[in-house]
Motif scaffolding. Structure first.
Motif, PDB file in Angstrom:
ATOM      1  N   SER A 195      21.332   6.152  52.430  1.00  0.00           N
ATOM      2  CA  SER A 195      20.007   5.841  51.883  1.00  0.00           C
ATOM      3  C   SER A 195      20.127   5.372  50.451  1.00  0.00           C
ATOM      4  CB  SER A 195      19.106   7.066  51.948  1.00  0.00           C
ATOM      5  OG  SER A 195      19.745   8.130  51.280  1.00  0.00           O
ATOM      6  N   ARG A 204       9.503  -5.037  44.658  1.00  0.00           N
ATOM      7  CA  ARG A 204      10.907  -4.838  44.253  1.00  0.00           C
ATOM      8  C   ARG A 204      11.376  -3.395  44.392  1.00  0.00           C
ATOM      9  NH1 ARG A 204      10.908  -5.305  37.640  1.00  0.00           N
ATOM     10  NH2 ARG A 204       9.405  -3.641  37.264  1.00  0.00           N
ATOM     11  N   MET A 228       6.597   2.763  50.321  1.00  0.00           N
ATOM     12  CA  MET A 228       7.445   3.921  50.004  1.00  0.00           C
ATOM     13  C   MET A 228       7.113   4.478  48.632  1.00  0.00           C
ATOM     14  SD  MET A 228      11.607   4.095  49.872  1.00  0.00           S
ATOM     15  CE  MET A 228      11.774   3.108  48.395  1.00  0.00           C
ATOM     16  N   LEU A 264       6.452   7.395  53.193  1.00  0.00           N
ATOM     17  CA  LEU A 264       7.222   6.280  53.757  1.00  0.00           C
ATOM     18  C   LEU A 264       6.570   5.893  55.074  1.00  0.00           C
ATOM     19  CD1 LEU A 264       9.715   4.513  53.349  1.00  0.00           C
ATOM     20  CD2 LEU A 264      11.133   6.336  54.231  1.00  0.00           C
ATOM     21  N   THR A 301      21.106   2.412  43.235  1.00  0.00           N
ATOM     22  CA  THR A 301      21.231   2.610  44.694  1.00  0.00           C
ATOM     23  C   THR A 301      22.667   2.522  45.226  1.00  0.00           C
ATOM     24  OG1 THR A 301      21.058   0.244  45.229  1.00  0.00           O
ATOM     25  CG2 THR A 301      18.994   1.451  45.000  1.00  0.00           C
ATOM     26  N   ILE A 354      22.110   9.836  46.192  1.00  0.00           N
ATOM     27  CA  ILE A 354      21.779  10.955  47.075  1.00  0.00           C
ATOM     28  C   ILE A 354      23.068  11.469  47.740  1.00  0.00           C
ATOM     29  CG2 ILE A 354      20.519  11.597  49.185  1.00  0.00           C
ATOM     30  CD1 ILE A 354      18.396   9.454  48.358  1.00  0.00           C
TER      31      ILE A 354
HETATM   32  N1  COA Z   1      14.488  -3.925  39.528  1.00  0.00           N
HETATM   33  C1  COA Z   1      14.189  -3.667  38.255  1.00  0.00           C
HETATM   34  N2  COA Z   1      13.295  -2.756  37.867  1.00  0.00           N
HETATM   35  C2  COA Z   1      12.681  -2.062  38.834  1.00  0.00           C
HETATM   36  C3  COA Z   1      12.949  -2.263  40.204  1.00  0.00           C
HETATM   37  C4  COA Z   1      13.883  -3.247  40.540  1.00  0.00           C
HETATM   38  N3  COA Z   1      14.214  -3.523  41.800  1.00  0.00           N
HETATM   39  N4  COA Z   1      12.201  -1.430  40.937  1.00  0.00           N
HETATM   40  C5  COA Z   1      11.473  -0.703  40.072  1.00  0.00           C
HETATM   41  N5  COA Z   1      11.766  -1.091  38.808  1.00  0.00           N
HETATM   42  C6  COA Z   1      11.212  -0.584  37.551  1.00  0.00           C
HETATM   43  C7  COA Z   1       9.849   0.043  37.725  1.00  0.00           C
HETATM   44  O1  COA Z   1       8.827  -0.912  37.647  1.00  0.00           O
HETATM   45  C8  COA Z   1       9.824   1.022  36.584  1.00  0.00           C
HETATM   46  O2  COA Z   1       9.514   0.317  35.389  1.00  0.00           O
HETATM   47  P1  COA Z   1       8.601   1.004  34.263  1.00  0.00           P
HETATM   48  O3  COA Z   1       9.394   2.212  33.820  1.00  0.00           O
HETATM   49  O4  COA Z   1       8.482  -0.079  33.253  1.00  0.00           O
HETATM   50  O5  COA Z   1       7.327   1.363  34.943  1.00  0.00           O
HETATM   51  C9  COA Z   1      11.283   1.491  36.477  1.00  0.00           C
HETATM   52  O6  COA Z   1      12.072   0.455  37.102  1.00  0.00           O
HETATM   53  C10 COA Z   1      11.551   2.790  37.178  1.00  0.00           C
HETATM   54  O7  COA Z   1      10.974   2.708  38.476  1.00  0.00           O
HETATM   55  P2  COA Z   1      11.110   3.869  39.506  1.00  0.00           P
HETATM   56  O8  COA Z   1      10.348   3.534  40.755  1.00  0.00           O
HETATM   57  O9  COA Z   1      10.757   5.136  38.790  1.00  0.00           O
HETATM   58  O10 COA Z   1      12.671   3.801  39.774  1.00  0.00           O
HETATM   59  P3  COA Z   1      13.599   4.919  40.392  1.00  0.00           P
HETATM   60  O11 COA Z   1      14.561   5.369  39.397  1.00  0.00           O
HETATM   61  O12 COA Z   1      12.801   5.967  41.133  1.00  0.00           O
HETATM   62  O13 COA Z   1      14.395   4.065  41.476  1.00  0.00           O
HETATM   63  C11 COA Z   1      14.456   3.730  43.835  1.00  0.00           C
HETATM   64  C12 COA Z   1      13.705   3.443  42.545  1.00  0.00           C
HETATM   65  C13 COA Z   1      13.702   3.101  44.996  1.00  0.00           C
HETATM   66  C14 COA Z   1      15.842   3.123  43.755  1.00  0.00           C
HETATM   67  C15 COA Z   1      14.573   5.278  44.031  1.00  0.00           C
HETATM   68  O14 COA Z   1      13.316   5.864  43.850  1.00  0.00           O
HETATM   69  C16 COA Z   1      15.121   5.677  45.361  1.00  0.00           C
HETATM   70  O15 COA Z   1      16.231   5.352  45.713  1.00  0.00           O
HETATM   71  N6  COA Z   1      14.352   6.467  46.137  1.00  0.00           N
HETATM   72  C17 COA Z   1      14.786   6.906  47.449  1.00  0.00           C
HETATM   73  C18 COA Z   1      14.536   5.805  48.421  1.00  0.00           C
HETATM   74  C19 COA Z   1      15.164   6.063  49.773  1.00  0.00           C
HETATM   75  O16 COA Z   1      16.247   6.575  49.877  1.00  0.00           O
HETATM   76  N7  COA Z   1      14.420   5.637  50.804  1.00  0.00           N
HETATM   77  C20 COA Z   1      14.863   5.682  52.143  1.00  0.00           C
HETATM   78  C21 COA Z   1      14.924   7.050  52.677  1.00  0.00           C
HETATM   79  S1  COA Z   1      15.529   7.017  54.270  1.00  0.00           S
END
Ligand code: COA
Length: 342
Positions: free
Chosen positions: A271, A167, A232, A207, A51, A275
């Motif tokens: 965000s 998380r 989300m 969301l 992030t 991105i």
């Molecule tokens: N710490 C460690 N591991 C985590 C975690 C955290 N905080 N959150 C999720 N994981 C794990 C998951 O459980 C998953 O494990 P698994 O592979 O064993 O099942 C793995 O990490 C991948 O999870 P995933 O949800 O696929 O991660 P991601 O790469 O999609 O990243 C976000 C998660 C939320 C960072 C990402 O999806 C994101 O930034 N999305 C956009 C959100 C956004 O911008 N929202 C606001 C819009 S205004």
């Protein structure tokens, strides 16, 4: 089938619109990645890599910090910077989805806090797009001639609606607010050159925050979705954000008939660093033209764009004469952009 009517460019304006004052307010409490790692199974490296966030701010209720307080303080300071008495505001628009009270609007409470008399006041619920939707509406109202001075606030206190056992969500969000005072000016070259305001409600489930149990759809995973907390679908929002961000910039540039390198500064919703990087690469925008503060404040929803703007104004990086593009997207799903001749 009839082809859609093209949206006409602005007619020659009789009045210009300028950013007369900008300010922001953050709460005092710092919540670092290390702090979050004491609550859920995560760590600083994972959060930062995915992030770009190191820490965020959250309201300390014991100190009286709240959505209303952040809004009032940011607009109060923006009015000082604009050298405008609060009583001269015609309207306050407050972009927020995390207001302390459902009724009345935060904008009404702010008006009373800052002494804005009987200025019109309403909240605008467009999630992370609240501030940019707000300046677009305020701009057009001023151009129409019925309003001369409008305070636009973007504020969210997502800490109040985040499930700190989830998380995938709690790592992203922080609290914060920013405000701008928009004023009519005789200089008709100043104002919005092009704007885009869009929404697609079919994506609402990606969301959203259910306020009561019945609002959680039957086919949703009820173990994952808690009443009163933001839910989300991170992957879906990520995909939406990357493509929308890029389309938004392209559409706004096309409407104004200019190229990306003619824009001096991009003020973008913070965000996720990945991105922002994707958009920067797609348009060849140098890092100094696309400021980021997500490492220090996280995603502050409607507060995000005005917080970046205030930092840039204070550093002298956004100034009169420049072309500045504001870009945001968020829950709804919503997306919006606003290109200004400052
Ligand atoms: N710490 C460690 N591991 C985590 C975690 C955290 N905080 N959150 C999720 N994981 C794990 C998951 O459980 C998953 O494990 P698994 O592979 O064993 O099942 C793995 O990490 C991948 O999870 P995933 O949800 O696929 O991660 P991601 O790469 O999609 O990243 C976000 C998660 C939320 C960072 C990402 O999806 C994101 O930034 N999305 C956009 C959100 C956004 O911008 N929202 C606001 C819009 S205004």
């Amino acid at each position: 089938m009839a082809s859609p009517q093209p949206i006409l460019p602005y007619a020659a304006p009789r009045v210009g619109v300028r950013f007369a004052g900008v300010a922001s307010q953050l709460p005092s409490r710092v919540l670092s990645n290390a702090d979050i790692a004491t609550i859920v199974d995560t760590n600083d490296e994972w959060i930062f890599q995915r992030t770009g966030i190191r820490e965020r701010r959250v309201c300390d209720r014991a100190k009286g910090e709240s959505n209303r307080w952040l809004c009032s303080e940011s607009l109060r300071k923006a009015l000082i910077n604009a050298n405008l008495p609060a009583a001269e505001l015609d309207l306050i628009i407050c972009g927020t989805i995390s207001q302390d009270l459902r009724c009345p609007s935060t904008a009404c409470l702010v008006a009373s806090d800052i002494g804005a008399g009987t200025a019109a006041a309403w909240d605008l619920g467009a999630a992370c797009c609240g501030f940019v939707y707000g300046i677009n509406i305020a701009h057009d109202l001023i151009r129409m001639g019925n309003y001369r001075n409008i305070g636009v606030i973007g504020c969210d206190t997502i800490s109040a609606i985040v499930d700190y056992t989830n998380r995938g969500v709690c790592i992203l969000f922080g609290d914060g607010a920013g405000a701008a005072v928009l004023r009519a000016t005789d200089d008709t070259t100043k104002g919005c050159l092009a704007q885009v305001n869009k929404a697609d409600g079919t994506g609402w489930l990606d969301l959203y925050m259910p306020a009561e149990q019945w609002q959680i759809p039957d086919n949703a995973d009820r173990t994952q979705q808690r009443v009163g907390c933001l839910h989300m679908n991170g992957k879906a929002v990520f995909k939406f954000a990357v493509s929308t961000f890029q389309e938004l910039i392209a559409e706004t540039l096309a409407k104004a008939s200019i190229s990306a390198d003619e824009v001096d500064v991009f003020v973008c919703h913070q965000s996720n660093m990945r991105i922002l990087e994707a958009a920067r690469e797609r348009f060849g925008i140098p890092a100094e033209k696309l400021h980021t503060n997500i490492d220090r404040v996280g995603n502050t929803s409607a507060g995000s764009v005005p917080l970046v703007l205030d930092e840039l104004v204070r550093e002298g990086k956004v100034r009169e004469g420049q072309k500045v593009m504001f870009v945001a997207f968020g829950a709804g799903l919503t997306w919006t952009a606003s290109l200004w001749q400052m």
